[in-house]
Design a protein around this motif. Structure first.
Motif, short mmCIF file in Angstrom:
data_model
loop_
_atom_site.label_atom_id
_atom_site.label_comp_id
_atom_site.label_asym_id
_atom_site.label_seq_id
_atom_site.Cartn_x
_atom_site.Cartn_y
_atom_site.Cartn_z
N ALA A 201 -35.29 66.46 -37.08
CA ALA A 201 -36.71 66.78 -36.88
C ALA A 201 -37.52 65.51 -36.63
N ASP B 83 -39.20 64.77 -32.98
CA ASP B 83 -40.66 64.72 -32.91
C ASP B 83 -41.15 63.36 -32.44
N ARG C 77 -43.61 58.76 -38.48
CA ARG C 77 -43.69 60.15 -38.95
C ARG C 77 -43.03 60.27 -40.31
N ARG D 202 -41.88 70.31 -38.74
CA ARG D 202 -41.48 69.88 -40.08
C ARG D 202 -41.95 68.48 -40.44
N THR D 203 -42.52 67.75 -39.47
CA THR D 203 -42.94 66.38 -39.73
C THR D 203 -44.42 66.24 -39.37
N ARG D 204 -45.01 65.16 -39.83
CA ARG D 204 -46.40 64.89 -39.49
C ARG D 204 -46.57 63.39 -39.27
N LEU E 263 -40.56 63.17 -28.65
CA LEU E 263 -41.53 63.98 -27.91
C LEU E 263 -42.92 63.36 -27.95
N ASP E 264 -43.25 62.69 -29.04
CA ASP E 264 -44.55 62.02 -29.14
C ASP E 264 -44.73 60.99 -28.04
N GLU F 241 -38.57 70.83 -28.39
CA GLU F 241 -39.93 71.12 -28.87
C GLU F 241 -40.12 70.50 -30.24
N HIS F 242 -41.39 70.25 -30.58
CA HIS F 242 -41.68 69.72 -31.91
C HIS F 242 -41.16 70.68 -32.99
N SER F 243 -40.67 70.08 -34.07
CA SER F 243 -40.03 70.86 -35.13
C SER F 243 -41.01 71.59 -36.02
#
Length: 268
Positions: free
Chosen positions: A204, A208, A173, A134-136, A211-212, A130-132
């Motif tokens: 993270a 992420d 990210r 913690r990042t964007r 998953l993206d 799953e997405h953490s």
């Protein structure tokens, strides 16, 4: 045989040479390498494409990377790879030079003064998790922050390469103290580079990004980072294929502890 500087007009010939050696054509990747590096080749004496290629990518005045050392199967063991290697080593000047070597290529590189300083394993799979949180997603407004983080960790300037991430890649990210990028190759999405202040942040960013994009991803993992390799395997990224990281002319610059994934093996 004459060594010449190749141009994008030779892109199709590079792809044919790669396929001759059992590699994918990787047109997207080769295009980037032409943009940021110096591509050299020897034309096939029979007039059918290229006999051999090598690429030199310079990072500032300190470091250079050699990649895509390919020789057509019908011209194997005729000294073409050595001739091109000697040419690009001379072009690198006083820079520390690194490359990723298969077992087939390693003996030649050792004869040219390279030494093994580590091992990297290509691992592929579909990431489960799953997405953490913690990042964007990064934007070009984050670029100067990213360049500063990278220069501090990598130890030299590779900003001409990183400035292309938002065009070349699928995602970028950012997290506190780190960033990550991924790009689509012929058969999967490669995650890299990933630079972070600690392994938790690196995990993270990697998770992420995976998953993206969904689907199969590739990680080129430093085998010295055993915990990260174990974490990747637990999340579905396995099937390792190992190469040697080799260096000539000194020690690699920067802080290897903060370099979690290379941009690609061809670029370090």
């Amino acid at each position: 045989m004459h060594v010449r500087r190749l141009t994008l007009d030779d892109l199709d010939a590079c792809g044919r040479l790669a396929k001759d050696r059992g590699w994918l054509p990787e047109r997207h990747k080769w295009t980037l390498l032409f943009e940021v590096g110096e591509v050299y080749g020897i034309d096939a004496p029979d007039g059918d494409g290229l006999a051999s290629t090598t690429i030199l990518t310079r990072y500032g005045d300190d470091h250079a990377v050699i990649s895509m050392v390919l020789t057509a199967s019908r011209y194997g063991r005729q000294g073409l790879a050595r001739r091109l290697m000697e040419h690009v080593i001379a072009q690198a000047g006083d820079r520390i030079v690194s490359l990723h070597a298969t077992e087939n290529g390693r003996p030649l590189y050792e004869r040219l003064g390279f030494r093994t300083v580590g091992h990297v394993a290509k691992r592929t799979g579909v990431f489960g998790g799953e997405h953490s949180g913690r990042t964007r997603p990064a934007t070009e407004a984050d670029l100067e922050t990213i360049l500063a983080l990278d220069a501090d960790a990598f130890g030299t300037d590779r900003s001409p390469l990183l400035r292309r991430m938002f065009i070349f890649g699928e995602r970028v990210r950012i997290a506190e103290g780190g960033f990550g990028h991924c790009w689509r190759n012929d058969d999967n999405v490669v995650i890299g580079p990933v630079v972070a202040g600690d392994e938790e942040t690196a995990r993270a960013l990697i998770g992420d990004l995976a998953l993206d994009v969904g689907g199969e991803v590739r990680l080129d993992l430093d085998l010295a980072k055993e915990d990260l390799a174990g974490w990747a395997a637990e999340h579905g990224i396995g099937a390792p294929w190992q190469v040697s990281l080799m260096v000539r002319g000194g020690d690699l610059p920067g802080d290897r502890a903060r370099q979690f994934l290379p941009f690609m093996q061809a670029l370090g």
